[in-house]
Motif scaffolding. Structure first.
Motif, short mmCIF file in Angstrom:
data_model
loop_
_atom_site.label_atom_id
_atom_site.label_comp_id
_atom_site.label_asym_id
_atom_site.label_seq_id
_atom_site.Cartn_x
_atom_site.Cartn_y
_atom_site.Cartn_z
N ALA A 102 7.73 -39.73 27.39
CA ALA A 102 6.98 -40.56 26.44
C ALA A 102 6.11 -39.71 25.53
CB ALA A 102 6.10 -41.57 27.20
N VAL A 103 5.52 -38.67 26.09
CA VAL A 103 4.70 -37.76 25.28
C VAL A 103 5.58 -36.98 24.32
CG1 VAL A 103 3.16 -35.76 25.33
CG2 VAL A 103 2.90 -37.59 27.03
N ARG A 104 6.73 -36.53 24.78
CA ARG A 104 7.63 -35.77 23.92
C ARG A 104 8.14 -36.64 22.77
NH1 ARG A 104 9.93 -34.35 28.88
NH2 ARG A 104 12.02 -35.10 28.32
N ALA A 105 8.47 -37.90 23.07
CA ALA A 105 8.94 -38.81 22.01
C ALA A 105 7.84 -39.07 21.00
CB ALA A 105 9.41 -40.12 22.63
N ALA A 106 6.62 -39.28 21.47
CA ALA A 106 5.49 -39.48 20.56
C ALA A 106 5.26 -38.24 19.71
CB ALA A 106 4.24 -39.82 21.36
N THR A 107 5.48 -37.08 20.31
CA THR A 107 5.32 -35.82 19.57
C THR A 107 6.30 -35.75 18.41
OG1 THR A 107 4.52 -34.67 21.54
CG2 THR A 107 5.42 -33.31 19.76
N MET A 108 7.55 -36.15 18.66
CA MET A 108 8.55 -36.13 17.59
C MET A 108 8.16 -37.06 16.45
SD MET A 108 10.77 -33.92 18.47
CE MET A 108 9.67 -32.97 19.53
N LEU A 122 10.64 -27.70 15.28
CA LEU A 122 10.26 -28.44 16.48
C LEU A 122 11.05 -29.75 16.57
CD1 LEU A 122 6.40 -27.90 16.26
CD2 LEU A 122 8.03 -26.70 17.73
N LEU A 123 11.29 -30.38 15.43
CA LEU A 123 12.09 -31.60 15.42
C LEU A 123 13.54 -31.32 15.77
CD1 LEU A 123 10.52 -33.23 12.25
CD2 LEU A 123 10.51 -34.23 14.55
N ILE A 124 14.06 -30.22 15.26
CA ILE A 124 15.44 -29.83 15.60
C ILE A 124 15.54 -29.57 17.11
CG2 ILE A 124 17.17 -28.01 15.32
CD1 ILE A 124 16.26 -27.75 12.40
N GLN A 125 14.52 -28.94 17.66
CA GLN A 125 14.49 -28.71 19.11
C GLN A 125 14.47 -30.03 19.86
OE1 GLN A 125 11.39 -26.00 20.33
NE2 GLN A 125 11.50 -26.62 22.46
N GLY A 126 13.69 -30.97 19.37
CA GLY A 126 13.60 -32.27 20.03
C GLY A 126 14.90 -33.04 20.00
N ALA A 127 15.73 -32.79 19.01
CA ALA A 127 17.02 -33.49 18.92
C ALA A 127 17.97 -33.09 20.04
CB ALA A 127 17.67 -33.21 17.56
N SER A 128 17.65 -32.02 20.75
CA SER A 128 18.47 -31.59 21.89
C SER A 128 17.75 -31.83 23.23
CB SER A 128 18.80 -30.09 21.76
OG SER A 128 19.54 -29.84 20.60
N ASP A 129 16.71 -32.63 23.20
CA ASP A 129 15.94 -32.92 24.41
C ASP A 129 16.83 -33.63 25.45
OD1 ASP A 129 12.78 -33.23 25.19
OD2 ASP A 129 13.96 -34.86 26.04
N LEU A 139 15.35 -37.49 15.50
CA LEU A 139 16.19 -37.81 14.33
C LEU A 139 15.40 -38.62 13.31
CD1 LEU A 139 19.56 -38.74 16.08
CD2 LEU A 139 18.99 -36.60 14.91
N VAL A 140 14.66 -39.61 13.79
CA VAL A 140 13.83 -40.41 12.90
C VAL A 140 12.75 -39.53 12.25
CG1 VAL A 140 12.18 -42.32 12.78
CG2 VAL A 140 14.24 -42.54 14.17
N GLY A 141 12.19 -38.62 13.05
CA GLY A 141 11.17 -37.71 12.53
C GLY A 141 11.70 -36.81 11.44
#
Length: 205
Positions: A102-108, A122-129, A139-141
């Motif tokens: 939930a924290v990681r999603a909010a971060t994105m 950081l957003l590109i990194q999150g897309a592979s979470d 992706l939305v970010g």
């Protein structure tokens, strides 16, 4: 004096009131509230402080982003939305690998709101979470971040077009908010896909 009351509900209400009224000297009081023993008070203090924060307030929020309570960390991350500040970006960077999805999603989500190109890796990194909700938020970010479509972003979004419908739709929406010919070419190509055509048309408008 209400911030020092023994009753947790009164302390939380006091934080909410201070955040709404923003009286003189409120920042110092809200910084103290970020160290309250009760997570609910700290959680309420984050958005209240973000609304009045100077450099000292941002430092306090940056430190609070490492709070031991998951809900407080999420509140702090969301409170940093729209703050294109080096301290805010540093605090968010440290939450990309947070234990809580939930924290990681909010971060994105918050990274996208910064409209700061330094947030893109950081957003590109999150897309592979490992968590799909985090991937979707990333992706939305990327779309919220906007700007020119870098090659790595085009490769990422094109790949997500081949996945589950919710990811494909998010990727199309992101492409529609990016500048440059490469993003447009991908969108136009999807017009021939019956499952994606309507979303692609909306993204082109």
């Amino acid at each position: 004096r209400w911030l020092a009351d023994r009753e947790p509900a009164l302390r939380t209400a006091a934080v909410d009131a201070l955040g709404a009224l923003k009286p003189a000297g409120v920042e110092e009081s809200l910084i103290r509230a970020l160290s309250d023993a009760l997570p609910a008070v700290r959680r309420a203090a984050a958005p209240a402080l973000a609304g009045v924060a100077s450099a000292d307030g941002l430092i306090a929020l940056q430190n609070a982003a490492s709070d031991p309570d998951e809900s407080v960390r999420e509140a702090v991350v969301r409170a940093l939305s729209g703050r294109a500040d080096g301290r805010a970006l540093a605090a968010l960077a440290n939450r990309v690998r947070d234990d809580s999805p939930a924290v990681r999603a909010a971060t994105m989500t918050t990274l996208g709101s910064l409209h700061e190109r330094r947030a893109l890796p950081l957003l590109i990194q999150g897309a592979s979470d490992p968590d799909e909700d985090v991937q979707l938020a990333a992706l939305v970010g990327i779309g919220e971040l906007g700007g020119s479509a870098e090659p790595a972003v085009i490769v990422l979004l094109r790949k997500r077009l081949e996945g589950e419908p919710r990811f494909a739709k998010a990727a199309l929406a992101a492409l529609g908010r990016l500048d440059g010919k490469p993003a447009l070419e991908v969108l136009v190509a999807t017009l021939h896909d019956p499952e994606l055509a309507r979303t692609a048309q909306a993204a082109l408008l």
